[in-house]
Design a protein around this motif. Structure first.
Motif, PDB file in Angstrom:
ATOM      1  N   PHE A  42     -56.042 -62.076   0.489  1.00 32.93           N
ATOM      2  CA  PHE A  42     -57.480 -62.357   0.502  1.00 32.93           C
ATOM      3  C   PHE A  42     -58.030 -62.446  -0.920  1.00 32.93           C
ATOM      4  CE2 PHE A  42     -61.793 -60.483   0.321  1.00 32.93           C
ATOM      5  CZ  PHE A  42     -62.492 -61.462   1.015  1.00 32.93           C
ATOM      6  N   ALA A  43     -57.632 -61.515  -1.789  1.00 27.96           N
ATOM      7  CA  ALA A  43     -58.079 -61.552  -3.191  1.00 27.96           C
ATOM      8  C   ALA A  43     -57.562 -62.796  -3.891  1.00 27.96           C
ATOM      9  CB  ALA A  43     -57.608 -60.289  -3.916  1.00 27.96           C
ATOM     10  N   CYS A  67     -59.707 -65.811  -2.750  1.00 32.54           N
ATOM     11  CA  CYS A  67     -61.048 -65.757  -3.343  1.00 32.54           C
ATOM     12  C   CYS A  67     -61.009 -66.057  -4.830  1.00 32.54           C
ATOM     13  CB  CYS A  67     -61.673 -64.388  -3.098  1.00 32.54           C
ATOM     14  SG  CYS A  67     -62.020 -64.036  -1.373  1.00 32.54           S
ATOM     15  N   CYS A  68     -60.026 -65.512  -5.533  1.00 31.22           N
ATOM     16  CA  CYS A  68     -59.917 -65.752  -6.976  1.00 31.22           C
ATOM     17  C   CYS A  68     -59.675 -67.227  -7.257  1.00 31.22           C
ATOM     18  CB  CYS A  68     -58.787 -64.901  -7.550  1.00 31.22           C
ATOM     19  SG  CYS A  68     -58.736 -64.871  -9.363  1.00 31.22           S
ATOM     20  N   THR A  81     -60.457 -69.727  -5.278  1.00 28.28           N
ATOM     21  CA  THR A  81     -61.616 -70.500  -4.835  1.00 28.28           C
ATOM     22  C   THR A  81     -62.771 -70.392  -5.820  1.00 28.28           C
ATOM     23  OG1 THR A  81     -60.950 -70.165  -2.532  1.00 28.28           O
ATOM     24  CG2 THR A  81     -63.227 -70.834  -2.918  1.00 28.28           C
ATOM     25  N   VAL A  82     -62.876 -69.285  -6.519  1.00 27.42           N
ATOM     26  CA  VAL A  82     -63.922 -69.141  -7.536  1.00 27.42           C
ATOM     27  C   VAL A  82     -63.700 -70.123  -8.685  1.00 27.42           C
ATOM     28  CG1 VAL A  82     -64.788 -67.569  -9.314  1.00 27.42           C
ATOM     29  CG2 VAL A  82     -64.492 -66.752  -6.993  1.00 27.42           C
ATOM     30  N   CYS A 101     -67.541 -62.884 -10.043  1.00 24.87           N
ATOM     31  CA  CYS A 101     -66.626 -62.952  -8.899  1.00 24.87           C
ATOM     32  C   CYS A 101     -65.169 -62.975  -9.358  1.00 24.87           C
ATOM     33  CB  CYS A 101     -66.934 -64.184  -8.050  1.00 24.87           C
ATOM     34  SG  CYS A 101     -68.517 -64.118  -7.204  1.00 24.87           S
ATOM     35  N   PHE A 127     -62.377 -60.026  -8.354  1.00 21.19           N
ATOM     36  CA  PHE A 127     -61.142 -60.247  -7.608  1.00 21.19           C
ATOM     37  C   PHE A 127     -59.903 -60.068  -8.488  1.00 21.19           C
ATOM     38  CE2 PHE A 127     -64.168 -62.667  -4.899  1.00 21.19           C
ATOM     39  CZ  PHE A 127     -63.969 -61.940  -3.734  1.00 21.19           C
ATOM     40  N   TYR A 178     -61.338 -51.937  -4.286  1.00 16.50           N
ATOM     41  CA  TYR A 178     -62.495 -52.829  -4.337  1.00 16.50           C
ATOM     42  C   TYR A 178     -63.668 -52.180  -5.072  1.00 16.50           C
ATOM     43  CZ  TYR A 178     -60.324 -56.072  -1.017  1.00 16.50           C
ATOM     44  OH  TYR A 178     -59.504 -56.993  -0.423  1.00 16.50           O
TER      45      TYR A 178
END
Length: 302
Positions: free
Chosen positions: A63-64, A67-68, A70-71, A98, A102, A144
């Motif tokens: 998941f991280a 997200c990383c 996608t940022v 962000c 992440f 987190y």
């Protein structure tokens, strides 16, 4: 003194002949990253045999990674094909925050995963007691929480000054060093704070990972079966290569004096923001026998 309302990202390269091939390459990497990591999360959720602490941590790590990536990647891909490479001040702050969150979370999750493997291999009889479901949730939540607090500090130190001069960021995303170069105020104290917290997060977690794998390798050397030793060594070697690539590029980028930063920072940034999120599913998940069996079961069901 006033603050710029937008920045211009100069990107990876200014050569128009290279931008189109790079777009195709990084788009492919981004798609593989999404498919691989989201696939692991869905597989762990669907298959009951994978509802174990190890795969619980791997799910959050995937998941991280998603997200990383996608940022960073969508904006970078857009800039490779667009002449308008501006990003608002608020967008720049949000992107960096962000990313820092992440990236820091990945550091702590890597340490948690290494500790989990250390307990599973070195103390298998105590594994279910030490790594209970309650402890798993606590370890992930603390990862987190520490990452969020660290990201706030990084963001405040990076964007806390005034930006009244140049607005061209010599990078493909809003990173601390290229942004601080544009600040009109003195940034030496901010750079020292960022350096200190990167050292605490990255060096601290890397030491935990290293010590865990040293204990694991010592236990592997005691195995009587040559096949078991060979399999364990191959697994540990792949994990250590991935960890070394991630931490090595982070150390190179952030744990050096401000005067030493160069264009090589972009190359190092590509590895820990784009390349390693793509490789992690193959290294940590798809090589496991349990994951291969789960994939085979899903194929038969379909």
């Amino acid at each position: 003194n006033h603050t710029q309302i937008k920045f211009i990202l100069l990107g990876i390269t200014e050569s128009p002949y290279v931008q189109a091939p790079l777009f195709g390459l990084f788009l492919l990497i981004y798609i593989i990253t999404l498919v691989g990591n989201i696939g692991i999360m869905v597989l762990v959720w669907m298959v009951p045999s994978l509802h174990t602490p190890m795969y619980f941590f791997l799910t959050h790590f995937s998941f991280a990674d998603v997200c990383c990536a996608t940022v960073i990647s969508p904006k970078m891909l857009t800039d490779l094909l667009s002449e308008n490479k501006t990003i608002s001040f608020a967008g720049c702050v949000m992107q960096f925050h962000c990313f820092a969150f992440f990236a820091a979370a990945e550091c702590h999750l890597l340490a948690v995963m290494a500790y989990d493997r250390h307990v599973a291999i070195c103390n298998p009889l105590l594994y279910m007691t030490v790594i209970s479901s309650h402890v798993c949730r606590q370890l992930v939540a603390s990862s987190y929480l520490i990452a969020f607090l660290s990201a706030i500090i990084y963001t405040a130190c990076t964007f806390g000054g005034s930006f009244c001069g140049p607005n061209q960021i010599n990078h493909f995303f809003c990173d601390a060093s290229p942004v601080l170069k544009l600040a009109c105020s003195d940034t030496r104290s901010n750079e020292m704070v960022i350096f200190a917290f990167v050292a605490i997060n990255a060096v601290g977690t890397s030491v935990i990972v290293l010590l865990s794998y040293i204990c694991i390798l010592r236990m592997v050397l005691r195995m009587h079966s040559a096949w078991s030793r060979s399999r364990a060594f191959n697994t540990c070697a792949c994990h250590l290569i991935a960890v070394s690539l991630f931490y090595g590029t982070i150390f190179f980028t952030y744990l050096q004096p401000a005067s030493s930063h160069s264009s090589l920072d972009k190359v190092a940034s590509i590895f820990y923001t784009i390349v390693t999120p793509m490789l992690n599913p193959f290294i940590y998940s798809l090589r496991n026998k349990e994951v291969k069996c789960a994939l085979a079961k899903c194929r038969r069901r379909m």
